[in-house]
Enzyme design. Structure first.
Site, PDB file in Angstrom:
ATOM      1  N   TRP A   1      -1.115 -12.328  -9.246  1.00 23.17           N
ATOM      2  CA  TRP A   1       0.316 -12.129  -9.022  1.00 23.17           C
ATOM      3  C   TRP A   1       1.103 -12.182 -10.318  1.00 23.17           C
ATOM      4  O   TRP A   1       2.023 -11.371 -10.537  1.00 23.17           O
ATOM      5  CB  TRP A   1       0.844 -13.143  -8.007  1.00 23.17           C
ATOM      6  CG  TRP A   1       0.344 -12.822  -6.635  1.00 23.17           C
ATOM      7  CD1 TRP A   1      -0.538 -13.545  -5.885  1.00 23.17           C
ATOM      8  CD2 TRP A   1       0.656 -11.649  -5.868  1.00 23.17           C
ATOM      9  NE1 TRP A   1      -0.787 -12.903  -4.691  1.00 23.17           N
ATOM     10  CE2 TRP A   1      -0.075 -11.739  -4.650  1.00 23.17           C
ATOM     11  CE3 TRP A   1       1.461 -10.542  -6.079  1.00 23.17           C
ATOM     12  CZ2 TRP A   1      -0.009 -10.760  -3.665  1.00 23.17           C
ATOM     13  CZ3 TRP A   1       1.534  -9.554  -5.101  1.00 23.17           C
ATOM     14  CH2 TRP A   1       0.805  -9.670  -3.902  1.00 23.17           C
TER      15      TRP A   1
ATOM     16  N   ASP B   1       7.963 -17.842  -9.995  1.00 30.13           N
ATOM     17  CA  ASP B   1       7.618 -17.243  -8.702  1.00 30.13           C
ATOM     18  C   ASP B   1       6.993 -18.348  -7.860  1.00 30.13           C
ATOM     19  O   ASP B   1       5.811 -18.651  -7.987  1.00 30.13           O
ATOM     20  CB  ASP B   1       6.636 -16.092  -8.909  1.00 30.13           C
ATOM     21  CG  ASP B   1       6.182 -15.464  -7.584  1.00 30.13           C
ATOM     22  OD1 ASP B   1       6.603 -15.945  -6.509  1.00 30.13           O
ATOM     23  OD2 ASP B   1       5.401 -14.494  -7.628  1.00 30.13           O
TER      24      ASP B   1
ATOM     25  N   LYS C   1       5.583 -17.601   3.651  1.00 28.22           N
ATOM     26  CA  LYS C   1       4.573 -18.635   3.504  1.00 28.22           C
ATOM     27  C   LYS C   1       5.135 -20.010   3.894  1.00 28.22           C
ATOM     28  O   LYS C   1       4.682 -20.623   4.845  1.00 28.22           O
ATOM     29  CB  LYS C   1       4.030 -18.642   2.070  1.00 28.22           C
ATOM     30  CG  LYS C   1       3.461 -17.277   1.646  1.00 28.22           C
ATOM     31  CD  LYS C   1       3.053 -17.248   0.199  1.00 28.22           C
ATOM     32  CE  LYS C   1       2.727 -15.837  -0.276  1.00 28.22           C
ATOM     33  NZ  LYS C   1       1.579 -15.238   0.391  1.00 28.22           N
TER      34      LYS C   1
END
Length: 362
Positions: free
Chosen positions: A102, A173, A197
Site C-alpha cells: 500500500w 494512511d 475496516k
C-alpha cells in the site's frame, strides 16, 4: 458440533459490530420517529446534519482531535487520497516510507505530482520481514511532509516509531489500524483512512487535516472535489456525501465510546493478536513471516507447513464458520484480520479449528 455464527476475518470490507447492525436494522425504515430512513434524508436537512455533527463530535472525543484540525468525510477510499495528498501538500519534495504494497502504491501516485524521496524501509531479520529503524533512514534536510503507512494489511507489518524531526510533518494512511490505539494527532499534518475496516462500511473516507494546510495555494488543475479547503468550507458537503455510510460510521463511533473508547480497543487488539500469535509460534504446522517486533495486531498472515493443504484448510474453515481467511493473492497463504469488531470468541474459535486441522493433517 454446536452451531456458531460465522466469524468474518476479511481484511475489508470487514465486519461491523453486531450492536451497530442491530441498531441500523431497527432504524432502517424509521429513524427516531421521523417515518423516514436515513437514506431518504437530504444531506442538508436538519436530521442528517444532526447525525453528521454527532459523528464528528464522537470521533473528536475518541481520538482527542484538537480544534485546529478539520475532520472531513469524503469519498473515493484511501486510494483516492494517494493523489489528493500531493495535490494539496506537495510543493518542493515529499518523503515516502515504503514498507509494503500500500505504501508502494502511494509512492507511485505521488510521483505524478512532484518530487518524491522514497525510503525503502523493509528488511529481513532472521529471515523474517522487519522495518529498518528510523535512525537509519536517509531523510533530506528539507521536505513538505513524510508519508508512512503504519499498518500494511497485506504483509501484516505494523510499526509506530518515527523520527522526532518529522513530528508535525507526518502524513499517515491509517486505514487499517485507526481507532485501535491512541494517536498523537499533533504529530501529524494529516491522517486519512478508508472506512471499511475499523470505521464503517466501504464508501466513505476519513481525513483529519491541520487547518494551516488549507491555506496553501494550489495548482490550477486541482479539481474542486480534491481541495481540502473546499471540503472543509462546506462541512464535507460540497456535493452529496455517502450519507448512509456516514450514519453507520457514526453508530460505530458511538459504540466505541460505550465500549470504553480507544484505550479499550487497544487492550482488546492486544488480547486477540497475542492469542493467535502465541498459538502460531507454538505449532510447527503454522508460520508467521513477520519479525515479532513488527507484527500487526490487525492483520495476521500465516503459512501452512504443507501449502498443498491451503484449499482444504479454507474449505474446512468455512464449514466451521470461519470465513475470508484466504491470504492476499500477491502473497498467498492465510490471513486473519482482527479489527475492533472481532470478538475474542472468534479468535478462540479460529485457534481451536487450527489445532484440530493440524492434528488431522500433520
Amino acid at each position: 458440533m454446536q452451531h456458531q455464527p460465522p466469524f468474518n476475518f476479511s481484511a475489508g470490507p470487514a465486519l461491523l459490530p453486531k450492536e451497530v447492525m442491530d441498531q441500523a436494522q431497527a432504524e432502517f425504515q424509521d429513524w427516531q420517529g421521523t417515518g423516514l430512513s436515513v437514506m431518504d434524508f437530504s444531506h442538508r436537512g436538519k436530521d442528517f446534519v444532526s447525525i453528521a455533527e454527532k459523528s464528528e463530535a464522537d470521533l473528536r472525543q475518541l481520538l482527542e482531535i484538537p480544534e485546529h484540525y478539520k475532520v472531513l468525510f469524503t469519498t473515493g477510499g484511501a486510494t483516492f487520497q494517494f493523489a489528493t495528498i500531493p495535490m494539496n501538500l506537495l510543493q518542493s519534495q515529499a518523503v515516502y516510507v515504503n514498507t509494503g504494497i500500500w505504501s508502494s502504491k502511494s509512492v507511485k501516485e505521488a510521483r505524478k505530482y512532484g518530487t518524491v524521496h522514497e525510503i525503502n524501509a523493509l528488511d529481513k531479520q532472521d529471515e523474517l520481514t522487519a522495518v529498518v529503524p528510523h535512525a537509519q533512514w536517509e531523510i533530506p534536510d528539507s521536505y513538505d511532509y513524510l508519508h508512512y503507512t503504519p499498518n500494511e494489511t497485506i504483509s501484516g507489518v505494523e510499526y509506530d516509531e518515527l523520527p522526532e524531526s518529522a513530528k508535525g510533518k507526518l502524513v499517515a494512511d491509517m486505514s487499517s489500524n485507526i481507532l485501535s490505539r491512541p494517536i498523537n494527532i499533533e504529530d501529524h499534518a494529516l491522517i486519512y483512512a478508508g472506512a471499511q475496516k475499523n470505521i464503517g462500511p466501504a464508501g466513505i473516507t476519513l481525513v483529519i487535516v491541520r487547518e494551516d494546510i488549507l491555506q496553501r495555494e494550489l495548482a490550477s488543475y486541482v479539481p474542486s472535489m480534491m481541495q481540502y479547503k473546499v471540503l472543509a468550507d462546506n462541512q464535507s458537503m460540497y456535493n452529496t456525501p455517502p450519507t448512509y455510510a456516514w450514519y453507520l460510521s457514526g453508530l460505530v463511533f458511538d459504540w466505541l465510546l460505550k465500549q470504553g473508547g480507544v484505550a479499550e480497543m487497544e487492550r482488546r487488539a492486544h488480547q486477540r493478536s497475542e492469542h493467535l500469535y502465541q498459538f502460531i509460534d507454538q505449532h510447527a504446522f503454522y508460520h508467521n513471516p513477520v519479525h515479532p517486533s513488527f507484527r500487526s495486531r490487525m492483520n495476521i498472515p500465516f503459512i501452512l507447513a504443507n501449502e498443498s493443504l491451503n484449499d482444504t484448510f479454507l474449505k474446512e474453515a468455512e464449514q466451521a464458520g470461519l470465513v475470508y481467511l484466504k491470504g492476499h493473492r500477491s502473497v498467498g497463504g492465510m490471513r486473519a484480520s482482527l479489527y475492533n469488531a472481532m470478538p475474542i470468541e472468534g479468535v478462540y474459535a479460529l485457534t481451536s479449528f487450527m489445532e484440530r486441522f493440524a492434528k488431522d493433517y500433520a
